[in-house]
Design an enzyme around this catalytic site. Structure first.
Site, PDB file in Angstrom:
ATOM      1  N   THR B 147       0.877  -1.178   0.000  1.00  0.00           N
ATOM      2  CA  THR B 147       0.000   0.000   0.000  1.00  0.00           C
ATOM      3  C   THR B 147       0.914   1.228   0.000  1.00  0.00           C
ATOM      4  O   THR B 147       1.332   1.680  -1.053  1.00  0.00           O
ATOM      5  CB  THR B 147      -0.960   0.010   1.208  1.00  0.00           C
ATOM      6  OG1 THR B 147      -0.221  -0.213   2.406  1.00  0.00           O
ATOM      7  CG2 THR B 147      -2.029  -1.045   1.058  1.00  0.00           C
ATOM      8  N   LYS B 174       4.046  -6.853   4.080  1.00  0.00           N
ATOM      9  CA  LYS B 174       3.869  -5.416   3.889  1.00  0.00           C
ATOM     10  C   LYS B 174       3.614  -4.765   5.242  1.00  0.00           C
ATOM     11  O   LYS B 174       3.161  -5.426   6.182  1.00  0.00           O
ATOM     12  CB  LYS B 174       2.707  -5.110   2.949  1.00  0.00           C
ATOM     13  CG  LYS B 174       1.344  -5.402   3.554  1.00  0.00           C
ATOM     14  CD  LYS B 174       0.242  -4.618   2.866  1.00  0.00           C
ATOM     15  CE  LYS B 174       0.354  -3.150   3.132  1.00  0.00           C
ATOM     16  NZ  LYS B 174      -0.172  -2.727   4.446  1.00  0.00           N
ATOM     17  N   THR B 185       0.044  -9.023  12.682  1.00  0.00           N
ATOM     18  CA  THR B 185       0.666  -7.857  12.092  1.00  0.00           C
ATOM     19  C   THR B 185       0.033  -7.544  10.757  1.00  0.00           C
ATOM     20  O   THR B 185      -0.575  -8.412  10.162  1.00  0.00           O
ATOM     21  CB  THR B 185       2.128  -8.146  11.765  1.00  0.00           C
ATOM     22  OG1 THR B 185       2.616  -7.055  11.024  1.00  0.00           O
ATOM     23  CG2 THR B 185       2.292  -9.376  10.904  1.00  0.00           C
ATOM     24  N   ASN B 387      -0.712  10.499   5.700  1.00  0.00           N
ATOM     25  CA  ASN B 387      -1.983  10.167   6.323  1.00  0.00           C
ATOM     26  C   ASN B 387      -3.011  11.277   6.355  1.00  0.00           C
ATOM     27  O   ASN B 387      -4.161  11.052   6.705  1.00  0.00           O
ATOM     28  CB  ASN B 387      -1.736   9.622   7.724  1.00  0.00           C
ATOM     29  CG  ASN B 387      -1.128   8.250   7.621  1.00  0.00           C
ATOM     30  OD1 ASN B 387      -1.736   7.362   7.044  1.00  0.00           O
ATOM     31  ND2 ASN B 387       0.081   8.089   8.122  1.00  0.00           N
ATOM     32  N   SER B 393      -6.226  10.139  -1.962  1.00  0.00           N
ATOM     33  CA  SER B 393      -5.148  10.068  -2.958  1.00  0.00           C
ATOM     34  C   SER B 393      -5.165   8.760  -3.720  1.00  0.00           C
ATOM     35  O   SER B 393      -5.905   7.861  -3.405  1.00  0.00           O
ATOM     36  CB  SER B 393      -3.808  10.262  -2.281  1.00  0.00           C
ATOM     37  OG  SER B 393      -3.583   9.242  -1.346  1.00  0.00           O
TER      38      SER B 393
END
Lengths: 393, 393
Positions: B147, B174, B185, B387, B393
């Site tokens: 991401t 990731k 996680t 963030n 976006s």
């Protein structure tokens, strides 16, 4: 209750401030005094490394009697061992001598860099003659206790006493960074001319602090110097306890908002209300999770309605009773989460609300009747800038 | 143990990735498959709002048997109700059909924005024909699951099996943001050709995850999609359990460092070691407090030795046994706190260490024998930028 736009002191209280050479420029030493001793209460940080003034302050407040507060900024006198304790006592003694009162009636605070020695000689020199400058403007003292605050903070309000005498409560505070009080808070001093005995004062103060300063978070970091001290000099006579507590709660709530709004780098106040919780502890935990989440804080900063982050921040409260399909949320007046899912809403409208100030975020857990409020701020470049070089600047 | 600079797959595993139109550009769909079914284990997020793939994954992993993993990025399929569950199942079914295997052998992950519907038709179209592109480079799959990661992440290592056969373990992951796992996680997939039964795999995986991914924090925010899945296809035969666990621990530790270093906006890896704690829980709490403190993170970012903040971050762990005068700390090799006080140290030297990468912060509580390690990163403008507008976006 009347809230004064321009803060003023209760009868018998005055303050002064000076530049004694700890900061490069600007006042760095403040003195607050009553003309007679008063009943007093205080709450302090729960950090394991309390500053020397907190250690000495805890002893002094046991008597429930104070007449003056002396505060320096720039150096916090934390992690400084026995020399630090001696320096804190010397600071109180110098203030007491200047005021001609007993040193046991003086409480001290120091705020600023942790772990460096307090330049006590400069403070002693700065206090000499300062009593001649004692005046009526609380903002003068508020300016003397600032560190990274962008403006001095003082508020006051007026209520009526038992015999209809006007009673004033004045609150002078600082905040900005290392603010996630766990007591207590940053530095906050409350002065009143009401007549309240020390034990009631202590009970009322703790109750109010739990609902206001303890629900404030700028950056989740609990300061080693957090102190909230209240002195009631009785000059205006007795007051109804519940009216007094209501006024104090309103005053501290407003100051909590002022402090959150002026958090380091903050551009907006974030007000979080959590309702429908199974317990008060649950409501507070969820409010804290929302107001402390970096992803919520940056969402507010960016004005970007990425409301899935609300689910994340509620959901990460592992010990809390959450039934996903009962959770709802609003930003301003717009429902953004319903039945645990993103609601259909007008993106542009929510974007507009998020760009306003304050931003109100309301979450209903839908599983009980308890509620809590919390106050935080957005996370911006400014926070990083102020703290990447605070020690050296 | 041999660690491969360029990750490679164990025998029988391959992957492919494609752009199916969820992101504006770049691969957003990845498929990992073994040529035979294998024993499997998984740990998932403890967030109250798990994503639909996590909900379905929890069911599927009960059988302890998997053959493939399908992952999309950009949309997380969280907070999407029954439609989301149906979409997750449809995604697994499409992958199973493409591979010609049973759908119960496929586990799914989705990562990205929370609360918007998964465009399942694009994913189904993207999977069509993808099996023809299955190849040997784990980085291809790693790129498909990114991401806000700045680079794809795959590591592998080799140990010797019982009969001296080389055994490979490969880890594709990731991270980047919303990373404070509590399971679990971000997304991490482990593939090995060792022969390990599902129950041992589960025990070993949980133990390793507790010491690695669960001690990683980029921003204290626990994702709703955290998943760590391991498949052992047995193609290389049996292995000594302890050697296997040691290799897995080393591999996951290294990946944890890679993930922390690539945290959103991170410019440095922060490694925290806490020793001398009264309990393992205490050691982990203090490590977490240090690596998550915004004031420590900005200190590291600014390279500014404001080491009093270490006392603050240790001290704010209210439930932990801390005796202030026994606490010591080092940054790199330099003692900066001794006996609970700031030590005398060479400012310029510490400044230099803080500007290096990684930054090692070691704290000894001096009250016991337990220790823990944690991994975080600095806090920079980059985190705020990524963030404040991620959704749009």
């Amino acid at each position: 209750m009347i809230t004064h736009e321009t803060a003023r002191f209760p009868r018998g209280f005055r303050c002064a401030a000076t530049h004694c050479g700890l900061k490069k420029s600007g006042d760095d030493l403040a003195l607050f005094a009553s003309d007679v001793p008063g009943a007093a209460a205080a709450v302090f940080t729960r950090n394991h490394f309390p500053g020397a003034p907190v250690i000495v302050g805890r002893e002094r407040i046991r008597e429930g009697r104070l007449q003056a507060v002396v505060v320096n900024s720039k150096v916090s006198n934390v992690g400084t061992g026995a020399e630090g304790i001696a320096a804190a006592r010397a600071m109180g003694r110098a203030a007491a001598e200047e005021l001609g009162i007993d040193e046991s009636l003086v409480i001290m605070s120091s705020t600023g860099v942790i772990g460096v020695p307090l330049p006590i000689d400069r403070i002693q020199a700065g206090l000499r003659g300062l009593s001649a400058q004692l005046g009526d403007d609380p903002l003068v003292g508020a300016r003397g206790i600032m560190t990274t605050d962008s403006h001095p903070k003082a508020l006051s309000c007026e209520i009526r006493g038992r015999d209809d005498t006007p009673i004033t409560i004045t609150l002078v505070a600082k905040g900005a960074g290392m603010v996630a009080p766990n007591m207590a808070t940053m530095l906050a001093y409350l002065f009143t001319d009401a007549e309240v005995e020390a034990r009631s004062l202590d009970t009322i103060l703790r109750r109010v602090v739990d609902r206001t300063f303890n629900m404030l978070s700028v950056d989740t970091d609990t300061s080693t110097s957090d102190s909230c001290v209240m002195i009631a000099n009785g000059r205006a006579g007795p007051v109804e306890a519940s009216a007094f507590e209501d006024a104090l709660l309103a005053l501290c709530t407003r100051m909590t908002e002022v402090l959150a709004r002026d958090g380091e780098g903050a551009t907006r106040l974030l007000r979080v209300t959590v309702s429908g919780a199974a317990s008060l502890a649950d409501a507070r935990t969820v409010a804290r999770s929302l107001m402390e989440s970096p992803l919520i804080k940056t969402m507010v900063h960016g004005g970007d309605p990425n409301v899935g982050r609300i689910l994340m921040a509620v959901g990460k409260c592992v010990g809390v009773r959450v039934e996903p399909e009962r959770v709802s949320a609003r930003i301003g007046e717009t429902a953004v989460v319903e039945g645990g899912r993103r609601a259909r809403f007008d993106d542009a409208r929510v974007r507009e609300v998020l760009q306003g100030d304050p931003v109100d975020l309301r979450v209903d857990l839908g599983v009980g009747t308890e509620a809590a409020r919390g106050w935080g701020c957005d996370l911006s470049h400014g926070y990083v800038d102020e703290n990447a070089a605070y020690y050296s600047s």
